[in-house]
Enzyme design. Structure first.
Site, PDB file in Angstrom:
ATOM      1  CB  SER A 265      -5.501 -14.380  -4.336  1.00  0.00           C
ATOM      2  OG  SER A 265      -5.468 -13.424  -4.593  1.00  0.00           O
TER       3      SER A 265
HETATM    4  N1  SAH Z   1      -8.084  -9.847  -6.161  1.00  0.00           N
HETATM    5  C1  SAH Z   1      -7.302  -9.840  -7.549  1.00  0.00           C
HETATM    6  C2  SAH Z   1      -6.123  -9.498  -6.562  1.00  0.00           C
HETATM    7  C3  SAH Z   1      -5.154  -8.690  -6.895  1.00  0.00           C
HETATM    8  S1  SAH Z   1      -3.314  -8.490  -6.066  1.00  0.00           S
HETATM    9  C4  SAH Z   1      -6.497 -10.936  -8.087  1.00  0.00           C
HETATM   10  O1  SAH Z   1      -7.169 -10.934  -7.790  1.00  0.00           O
HETATM   11  O2  SAH Z   1      -6.265 -10.013  -8.928  1.00  0.00           O
HETATM   12  C5  SAH Z   1      -3.939  -6.533  -5.212  1.00  0.00           C
HETATM   13  C6  SAH Z   1      -4.168  -5.995  -6.309  1.00  0.00           C
HETATM   14  O3  SAH Z   1      -4.398  -4.573  -4.935  1.00  0.00           O
HETATM   15  C7  SAH Z   1      -3.088  -5.174  -6.598  1.00  0.00           C
HETATM   16  O4  SAH Z   1      -3.765  -5.015  -7.725  1.00  0.00           O
HETATM   17  C8  SAH Z   1      -2.917  -3.883  -6.133  1.00  0.00           C
HETATM   18  O5  SAH Z   1      -2.680  -3.043  -7.053  1.00  0.00           O
HETATM   19  C9  SAH Z   1      -4.245  -3.302  -5.215  1.00  0.00           C
HETATM   20  N2  SAH Z   1      -3.946  -2.015  -4.311  1.00  0.00           N
HETATM   21  C10 SAH Z   1      -3.372  -2.221  -3.532  1.00  0.00           C
HETATM   22  N3  SAH Z   1      -3.228  -1.075  -3.151  1.00  0.00           N
HETATM   23  C11 SAH Z   1      -4.969  -0.237  -3.013  1.00  0.00           C
HETATM   24  C12 SAH Z   1      -5.578   0.291  -2.814  1.00  0.00           C
HETATM   25  N4  SAH Z   1      -4.746   1.437  -1.462  1.00  0.00           N
HETATM   26  N5  SAH Z   1      -6.876   1.122  -3.342  1.00  0.00           N
HETATM   27  C13 SAH Z   1      -6.626  -0.641  -4.335  1.00  0.00           C
HETATM   28  N6  SAH Z   1      -6.496  -1.115  -4.579  1.00  0.00           N
HETATM   29  C14 SAH Z   1      -4.926  -1.603  -3.805  1.00  0.00           C
END
Ligand code: SAH
Length: 229
Positions: A65
């Site tokens: 993000s």
């Molecule tokens: N906080 C992270 C944001 C990653 S993007 C950062 O700043 O790096 C969102 C993430 O949510 C992705 O890696 C995606 O694979 C994950 N995601 C999507 N659906 C999910 C679920 N049901 N359970 C766990 N993770 C999930």
């Protein structure tokens, strides 16, 4: 100037120009953001942009993000230091580390095993023994460690998953993007007994939350290939 100094300078500039100037005023959080090496959580080919004012690709079609959004969501949780926090969507692990600096214990869930493993490695290397990365569907939460005084969801849901509302502690706060596929509203939930209040805080754009209580599942295989650090 060596690379470490350059990253440090970029980080101080990120905090001053992207956070303080836009109204983030939690001093403890700002101190953490001035210190945490965000570039370590970004793939090699993106490192020069690690402190830039936008999200970055981290492989598996996912993103780390935008720094300001990490700060804004964290500030909304109003952590005091003694909480057990659930994060859904570990991704790079950067937001996880920020939370880890501000509370007692973090459970962070990720549906891609590749991303979960890499984030867990990074967090262990940085010495975060009180953070656990769980490879599972985060829309169902992680009941064995519930209730959580704070829950942070970093992927966008069509509706707030009921399982997460159930696992929120009395007096707890949850921050989650909810809405359509192209744009969502960042929501702040607060719970007092059986009374749940929800406020819309900010329009945002996140990757989809996929799972039993999210958007339909897609292929979960992921070839990170060039994204390897
Ligand atoms: N906080 C992270 C944001 C990653 S993007 C950062 O700043 O790096 C969102 C993430 O949510 C992705 O890696 C995606 O694979 C994950 N995601 C999507 N659906 C999910 C679920 N049901 N359970 C766990 N993770 C999930």
């Amino acid at each position: 100037m060596n690379a470490a100094d350059e990253f440090n300078l970029a980080r101080q500039r990120m905090v001053n120009e992207q956070m303080v100037w836009r109204g983030i005023d939690d001093e403890h959080l700002l101190e953490v953001l001035r210190r945490l090496p965000r570039h370590v959580f970004v793939p090699m080919i993106e490192r020069a942009d690690a402190y830039a004012d936008h999200p970055l690709a981290i492989g598996c079609n996912q993103t780390i993000s935008q720094p300001y959004i990490v700060a804004y969501m964290t500030q909304l949780l109003a952590l005091k230091g003694d909480e057990t926090v659930l994060e859904v969507g570990t991704g790079s692990g950067y937001q996880t580390a920020v939370l880890g600096e501000l509370c007692r214990r973090v459970i962070s869930m990720e549906r891609y095993s590749d991303l979960a493993e890499l984030a867990a490695q990074r967090l262990a290397q940085l010495g975060y023994n009180h953070i656990e990365v769980v490879h599972a569907d985060g829309t169902l939460g992680w009941p064995v460690a519930a209730p959580y005084q704070a829950i942070l969801v970093t992927a966008a849901a069509p509706e707030t998953p009921p399982a997460l509302l159930e696992q929120l502690a009395d007096g707890g706060r949850m921050v989650i993007p909810v809405g359509g596929r192209s744009v969502q509203e960042l929501k702040l939930w607060t719970r007092n007994g059986d009374d749940y209040q929800c406020q819309n805080m900010l329009p945002v754009v996140f990757v989809p939350l996929r799972g039993a209580q999210g958007w339909p599942e897609e292929d979960r295989s992921c070839n990170r290939g060039a994204w390897r650090p």
